[in-house]
Design a protein around this motif. Sequence first.
Motif, short mmCIF file in Angstrom:
data_model
loop_
_atom_site.label_atom_id
_atom_site.label_comp_id
_atom_site.label_asym_id
_atom_site.label_seq_id
_atom_site.Cartn_x
_atom_site.Cartn_y
_atom_site.Cartn_z
N PRO A 18 -13.21 -13.65 -15.08
CA PRO A 18 -11.36 -13.94 -15.20
C PRO A 18 -10.66 -12.65 -14.21
O PRO A 18 -10.17 -12.51 -14.15
CB PRO A 18 -11.32 -13.67 -16.85
CG PRO A 18 -12.43 -14.11 -17.68
CD PRO A 18 -13.61 -13.20 -16.79
N VAL A 19 -11.36 -11.81 -14.57
CA VAL A 19 -11.12 -10.13 -13.64
C VAL A 19 -11.25 -10.85 -11.91
O VAL A 19 -10.54 -10.49 -10.69
CB VAL A 19 -11.73 -8.95 -13.52
CG1 VAL A 19 -11.65 -7.90 -12.52
CG2 VAL A 19 -12.20 -8.52 -15.71
N VAL A 20 -12.57 -11.53 -11.50
CA VAL A 20 -12.63 -12.01 -10.58
C VAL A 20 -11.14 -12.48 -9.56
O VAL A 20 -10.73 -12.41 -8.77
CB VAL A 20 -13.94 -11.88 -10.03
CG1 VAL A 20 -13.89 -13.19 -8.99
CG2 VAL A 20 -14.49 -11.08 -10.33
N ASP A 21 -10.82 -13.96 -11.28
CA ASP A 21 -10.05 -14.97 -10.95
C ASP A 21 -8.89 -13.89 -10.55
O ASP A 21 -8.20 -14.36 -9.21
CB ASP A 21 -10.09 -16.11 -11.75
CG ASP A 21 -11.51 -16.55 -12.00
OD1 ASP A 21 -12.26 -16.70 -10.91
OD2 ASP A 21 -12.05 -17.83 -12.63
N PHE A 22 -8.62 -13.22 -11.52
CA PHE A 22 -7.49 -12.54 -11.52
C PHE A 22 -6.94 -11.89 -9.69
O PHE A 22 -5.67 -11.81 -9.21
CB PHE A 22 -7.19 -11.62 -12.48
CG PHE A 22 -6.03 -10.48 -12.19
CD1 PHE A 22 -4.75 -11.32 -12.24
CD2 PHE A 22 -6.01 -9.54 -11.97
CE1 PHE A 22 -3.51 -10.72 -12.90
CE2 PHE A 22 -4.74 -8.69 -11.64
CZ PHE A 22 -3.90 -9.11 -12.34
N GLY A 23 -8.42 -11.01 -9.76
CA GLY A 23 -8.15 -10.66 -8.39
C GLY A 23 -7.90 -11.83 -7.29
O GLY A 23 -7.07 -10.83 -6.41
N ARG A 24 -8.38 -12.78 -7.69
CA ARG A 24 -8.11 -13.81 -6.07
C ARG A 24 -7.01 -14.15 -6.12
O ARG A 24 -5.94 -14.78 -5.40
CB ARG A 24 -9.42 -14.91 -6.49
CG ARG A 24 -10.96 -14.54 -6.31
CD ARG A 24 -11.86 -15.63 -6.15
NE ARG A 24 -12.86 -15.37 -6.36
CZ ARG A 24 -14.22 -16.20 -6.81
NH1 ARG A 24 -13.92 -16.71 -7.32
NH2 ARG A 24 -15.03 -15.09 -5.66
N ALA A 68 -4.38 -13.81 -3.27
CA ALA A 68 -3.18 -14.82 -2.00
C ALA A 68 -1.93 -15.15 -3.01
O ALA A 68 -0.82 -15.19 -1.64
CB ALA A 68 -3.85 -16.41 -3.74
N HIS A 69 -1.17 -14.29 -3.93
CA HIS A 69 -0.40 -13.79 -4.18
C HIS A 69 0.45 -12.29 -3.34
O HIS A 69 1.33 -12.82 -2.67
CB HIS A 69 -0.18 -13.34 -5.56
CG HIS A 69 0.45 -14.06 -6.37
ND1 HIS A 69 1.17 -15.48 -6.52
CD2 HIS A 69 -1.08 -14.28 -7.49
CE1 HIS A 69 0.74 -16.37 -7.64
NE2 HIS A 69 -0.14 -15.73 -8.04
#
Lengths: 117, 158
Positions: free
Chosen positions: B93-99, B103-104
């Motif tokens: 989840p952390v990695v996904d959040f960082g991605r 992107a944002h």
Amino acid sequence: MENLENIIEALAQHEDEQGVAVLERIGTNCNSDDVRELTAKALARRNTNESLKVLVLHEGKGINDLNPRVAMSTVNEILSLEDKTEIMQVLEDTIEMHSNEEIRETAHSVKALIELS
Amino acid sequence: MNRIRLDGGLNIIKRIAPSKGNNKVSENPFASNPFGISFKGKILKADIFEATAKPSIKETISQRGKMAASAIVGSLTDLKSAATQRLEQTFKPVVDFGRQVKAHANEIIDRVNKFDLTQFKVPNLNKEKAPNLNIEVEKLKQKPVTELEDMLKQAIPA
């Protein structure tokens, strides 16, 4: 006061050169500092040889006004002119040829300010 | 009659017994002794090579230590893979959040770049006020200087 400002502006922008003479005779000799200030600034914006001479050559008028606020407002208006060719010519002639030393020094100071700005 | 029957039964047993015995012990002496080592003319069987002496305590401990070490290594390997999987699950989840943030951020940067290209026109109140003043001044300029002089004299406060 707004009407007075419009009248002074209309006289300063008038095609008839007599408008400048009227302002010199009535506006710059007025007891009211506000009227003298409005008149001096309108004459500076006209930016002609005749109107600028009124502000530079005469004692107690324009940049030589006894009221520092009026004198500084006139100087600021001169400094904000886009075309300073005419005022520089008037100032140089005043520095070289005017009989009053105090007026020559004032003209010299204003010229230095223009060169520095 | 009974004897005959007994002989017949023994024959049957003999037929069956060798087939069972052959499964356990091979007739070929080289089956369990492929090198054919002989001792005093007799082929040694595989049993000869079996260690009759018990291993010393030291060897036993060593072997058990090796087994334990092997087990520990295996366990560690399993633990490592499990830990890696757990870490991946934990930090996914952390990695996904960082991605998503990245992107944002790129989207925001694009918008900022668009802002730089966009010129906002701020209304200049002085310029909007100026035309009204100019209209009044233009009207006054149409009048002769003498009339303006009189108006100026009247407008100046006493």
